[in-house]
Design a protein around this motif. Structure first.
Motif, PDB file in Angstrom:
ATOM      1  N   THR A  17      21.741   9.912  23.894  1.00  9.50           N
ATOM      2  CA  THR A  17      22.937  10.519  23.611  1.00  9.50           C
ATOM      3  C   THR A  17      23.100  11.640  24.546  1.00  9.50           C
ATOM      4  O   THR A  17      23.462  12.602  25.722  1.00  9.50           O
ATOM      5  CB  THR A  17      24.619  10.535  23.091  1.00  9.50           C
ATOM      6  N   ALA A  18      22.134  12.448  24.024  1.00 10.53           N
ATOM      7  CA  ALA A  18      21.895  14.047  23.994  1.00 10.53           C
ATOM      8  C   ALA A  18      21.234  13.768  25.589  1.00 10.53           C
ATOM      9  O   ALA A  18      21.507  15.093  26.271  1.00 10.53           O
ATOM     10  CB  ALA A  18      20.584  14.076  23.512  1.00 10.53           C
ATOM     11  N   SER A  19      19.851  13.214  26.362  1.00  6.83           N
ATOM     12  CA  SER A  19      19.531  13.088  27.772  1.00  6.83           C
ATOM     13  C   SER A  19      21.446  12.540  28.652  1.00  6.83           C
ATOM     14  O   SER A  19      20.868  13.328  29.778  1.00  6.83           O
ATOM     15  CB  SER A  19      19.302  12.002  28.008  1.00  6.83           C
ATOM     16  N   GLY A  20      22.501  12.166  28.252  1.00  9.14           N
ATOM     17  CA  GLY A  20      23.375  11.981  29.275  1.00  9.14           C
ATOM     18  C   GLY A  20      23.431  12.896  29.046  1.00  9.14           C
ATOM     19  O   GLY A  20      24.639  13.385  30.289  1.00  9.14           O
ATOM     20  N   LEU A  21      24.118  13.677  28.080  1.00  7.36           N
ATOM     21  CA  LEU A  21      24.725  14.917  28.398  1.00  7.36           C
ATOM     22  C   LEU A  21      24.000  16.131  28.814  1.00  7.36           C
ATOM     23  O   LEU A  21      24.378  16.704  30.066  1.00  7.36           O
ATOM     24  CB  LEU A  21      25.124  15.527  26.987  1.00  7.36           C
ATOM     25  N   GLY A  22      22.762  16.063  28.546  1.00  6.77           N
ATOM     26  CA  GLY A  22      21.954  16.913  30.012  1.00  6.77           C
ATOM     27  C   GLY A  22      21.819  16.550  31.518  1.00  6.77           C
ATOM     28  O   GLY A  22      22.260  17.451  32.676  1.00  6.77           O
ATOM     29  N   PHE A  23      21.842  15.025  31.619  1.00  7.87           N
ATOM     30  CA  PHE A  23      21.823  14.875  33.027  1.00  7.87           C
ATOM     31  C   PHE A  23      23.603  15.044  33.488  1.00  7.87           C
ATOM     32  O   PHE A  23      24.165  15.335  34.497  1.00  7.87           O
ATOM     33  CB  PHE A  23      21.824  13.356  32.812  1.00  7.87           C
ATOM     34  N   ALA A  24      24.595  14.848  32.791  1.00  2.53           N
ATOM     35  CA  ALA A  24      25.822  15.147  33.519  1.00  2.53           C
ATOM     36  C   ALA A  24      26.404  16.359  33.587  1.00  2.53           C
ATOM     37  O   ALA A  24      26.809  16.798  34.107  1.00  2.53           O
ATOM     38  CB  ALA A  24      27.045  14.713  32.113  1.00  2.53           C
ATOM     39  N   LEU A  25      25.654  17.719  32.424  1.00  3.38           N
ATOM     40  CA  LEU A  25      25.101  19.068  33.192  1.00  3.38           C
ATOM     41  C   LEU A  25      25.107  18.564  34.164  1.00  3.38           C
ATOM     42  O   LEU A  25      25.474  19.826  35.522  1.00  3.38           O
ATOM     43  CB  LEU A  25      25.043  19.907  31.405  1.00  3.38           C
ATOM     44  N   THR A  26      23.371  18.451  34.301  1.00  4.71           N
ATOM     45  CA  THR A  26      23.196  19.335  35.347  1.00  4.71           C
ATOM     46  C   THR A  26      23.706  18.178  37.383  1.00  4.71           C
ATOM     47  O   THR A  26      24.019  19.099  38.125  1.00  4.71           O
ATOM     48  CB  THR A  26      21.787  18.278  35.550  1.00  4.71           C
ATOM     49  N   SER A  27      24.664  17.239  36.738  1.00  4.79           N
ATOM     50  CA  SER A  27      25.895  16.645  37.239  1.00  4.79           C
ATOM     51  C   SER A  27      26.829  17.678  37.897  1.00  4.79           C
ATOM     52  O   SER A  27      27.066  17.625  38.767  1.00  4.79           O
ATOM     53  CB  SER A  27      26.240  15.052  37.328  1.00  4.79           C
ATOM     54  N   ALA A  28      27.346  18.026  36.690  1.00  4.01           N
ATOM     55  CA  ALA A  28      28.266  18.961  37.006  1.00  4.01           C
ATOM     56  C   ALA A  28      28.128  20.835  37.774  1.00  4.01           C
ATOM     57  O   ALA A  28      29.173  21.045  38.230  1.00  4.01           O
ATOM     58  CB  ALA A  28      29.347  19.290  35.487  1.00  4.01           C
ATOM     59  N   LEU A  29      27.283  20.752  37.312  1.00  4.91           N
ATOM     60  CA  LEU A  29      26.269  21.997  37.734  1.00  4.91           C
ATOM     61  C   LEU A  29      26.300  21.839  39.827  1.00  4.91           C
ATOM     62  O   LEU A  29      26.562  22.738  40.489  1.00  4.91           O
ATOM     63  CB  LEU A  29      25.690  22.541  36.862  1.00  4.91           C
ATOM     64  N   ALA A  30      25.996  20.452  39.446  1.00  2.66           N
ATOM     65  CA  ALA A  30      24.844  20.267  40.830  1.00  2.66           C
ATOM     66  C   ALA A  30      26.311  20.176  41.732  1.00  2.66           C
ATOM     67  O   ALA A  30      26.604  20.934  42.979  1.00  2.66           O
ATOM     68  CB  ALA A  30      23.813  19.310  41.463  1.00  2.66           C
ATOM     69  N   PHE A  31      27.455  19.297  41.426  1.00  2.00           N
ATOM     70  CA  PHE A  31      28.052  19.301  42.333  1.00  2.00           C
ATOM     71  C   PHE A  31      29.348  20.439  42.463  1.00  2.00           C
ATOM     72  O   PHE A  31      30.129  20.680  43.629  1.00  2.00           O
ATOM     73  CB  PHE A  31      29.524  18.084  41.597  1.00  2.00           C
ATOM     74  N   GLY A  32      29.735  21.258  41.633  1.00  2.00           N
ATOM     75  CA  GLY A  32      30.278  22.110  41.063  1.00  2.00           C
ATOM     76  C   GLY A  32      30.129  23.259  41.673  1.00  2.00           C
ATOM     77  O   GLY A  32      30.224  24.491  42.789  1.00  2.00           O
ATOM     78  N   LEU A  33      28.306  23.155  42.695  1.00  2.00           N
ATOM     79  CA  LEU A  33      27.892  24.634  43.597  1.00  2.00           C
ATOM     80  C   LEU A  33      28.485  24.047  45.377  1.00  2.00           C
ATOM     81  O   LEU A  33      28.752  24.947  46.040  1.00  2.00           O
ATOM     82  CB  LEU A  33      26.580  23.832  43.208  1.00  2.00           C
ATOM     83  N   SER A  34      29.163  22.981  45.359  1.00  5.90           N
ATOM     84  CA  SER A  34      29.161  22.227  46.904  1.00  5.90           C
ATOM     85  C   SER A  34      29.864  23.166  47.091  1.00  5.90           C
ATOM     86  O   SER A  34      30.063  23.885  48.800  1.00  5.90           O
ATOM     87  CB  SER A  34      29.647  21.138  46.754  1.00  5.90           C
ATOM     88  N   GLY A  35      31.184  23.636  46.867  1.00  4.92           N
ATOM     89  CA  GLY A  35      32.301  24.246  47.034  1.00  4.92           C
ATOM     90  C   GLY A  35      31.867  26.172  47.900  1.00  4.92           C
ATOM     91  O   GLY A  35      32.417  25.762  48.931  1.00  4.92           O
ATOM     92  N   PRO A  36      31.482  26.228  46.709  1.00  5.01           N
ATOM     93  CA  PRO A  36      31.097  27.934  46.991  1.00  5.01           C
ATOM     94  C   PRO A  36      29.576  28.149  48.591  1.00  5.01           C
ATOM     95  O   PRO A  36      29.854  28.634  48.716  1.00  5.01           O
ATOM     96  CB  PRO A  36      30.751  28.146  46.141  1.00  5.01           C
TER      97      PRO A  36
END
Length: 347
Positions: A17-36
């Motif tokens: 679960t901890a690693s899953g949350l880490g991957f999910a946070l990484t994905s969210a940060l990467a996707f969030g960068l796309s707009g700017p």
């Protein structure tokens, strides 16, 4: 013995679960960068199709070699899941990205994002209607908190006019995002995460490229420098970031998160993408978030925690229903969000 097995399962689930949350946070940060990152390209005259195609195409170039290594010559697995990979590429990759970019050409970014990010609720409803997995009250509270948080983060309190065509595009993005979460959480297809990401990006790039070749998708681009983070940078820098980070890293880490957290929980954690987008807009485009947006971020985090608690409670109920001494697990489809992911045939 049953107690020891349960304890061992809980111990194994913790790091997963901890690693899953880490991957999910990484994905969210990467996707969030796309707009700017994409915004300066649009300002410089780039078309939606050109930005989307380059983002997906470069992402495919980065991920496909790793996907081939992960596949290890198991071409039969890829052939058996060919329809799934095509669906993932067309809906989860092309659909979500292109429809969102098309939506924000006709309406404000806030309403478009709010419509797209009803996807986690759509995932909950999908598993409820398709597999009879009724969400618990804690999960529902988490969904409401997350939705309220998005409302504040997107700063819709002032009211916004909605273009009907823009709303349809945003709904298309929502379908693509929901497909992304559901397929990512399916453990039973046998495809390694890197292989699924590579196949989806390759299908998406091929599909968009074909439309461009026959003239159905306008392509406009320029080599003029663009403004980013208060500086003038060459055009290829944001393009490279879009491909390698906001496509390659985002999809690979997102699939890895779905395999560990399940479709429902990973979809709610991905709501942090909106918070990340606000922060990146502040850092790169000098768009300072307001206090109400920060409040929304706190509510989103609270919603994610509530969803996690609800999923753990449901998993505990399922575990307690297994008779002591049984050597085989129950054949009942697992609840979406249990540590092993979504049930078979999720899509």
């Amino acid at each position: 013995m049953a107690h020891d097995a349960a304890a061992a399962g809980a111990t194994a689930a913790g790091p997963r679960t901890a690693s899953g949350l880490g991957f999910a946070l990484t994905s969210a940060l990467a996707f969030g960068l796309s707009g700017p990152i994409a915004s300066p390209l649009f300002d410089a005259g780039w078309s939606t199709g050109a930005v989307t195609l380059l983002r997906i195409g470069l992402g495919a170039v980065v991920v496909v070699p790793f996907g081939l290594v992960a596949l290890r010559g198991r071409w039969g697995v890829l052939r058996r899941n060919a329809r799934l990979v095509v669906l993932y590429g067309l809906l989860a990759v092309v659909g979500a990205q292109f429809c969102y970019f098309a939506a924000i050409q006709r309406m404000q970014v806030g309403p478009a994002l709010l419509i797209e990010y009803t996807a986690p609720v759509a995932v909950v409803v999908w598993f409820w209607l398709r597999h009879g997995q009724r969400p618990g009250p804690v999960t529902l509270v988490g969904a409401l908190l997350a939705a309220l948080g998005l409302f504040f983060v997107l700063d819709l309190l002032g009211g916004a006019t909605l273009d009907p065509i823009g709303v349809l595009w945003a709904l298309g993005a929502m379908v693509g995002a929901a497909t992304y979460f559901v397929i990512n959480g399916d453990l039973d297809n046998g495809l390694p995460p890197l292989a699924l990401a590579a196949g989806g990006l390759l299908v998406g790039a091929t599909g968009l490229g074909s439309l461009a070749l026959v003239g159905l998708l306008p392509m406009t681009a320029t080599t003029a420098p663009v403004g980013l983070a208060g500086a003038t940078v060459p055009w290829w820098l944001p393009v490279a970031l879009l491909g390698a980070v906001t496509a390659g890293v985002a999809y690979v880490s997102g699939i890895a998160a779905g395999r560990r957290l399940g479709s429902r929980l990973s979809s709610f954690v991905a709501l942090l993408e909106v918070v990340a987008a606000v922060l990146f807009a502040w850092l790169l485009l000098d768009e300072l978030p307001r206090a109400v947006q920060l409040l929304g971020g706190v509510l989103i985090l609270a919603g994610v925690v509530a969803v996690r608690l609800g999923e753990e409670r449901t998993a505990a109920v399922v575990a307690s229903a297994v008779p002591v001494g049984d050597s085989e697990p129950s054949t009942r489809p697992p609840h979406a969000g249990e540590c092993e992911g979504a049930p078979p045939g999720a899509v």
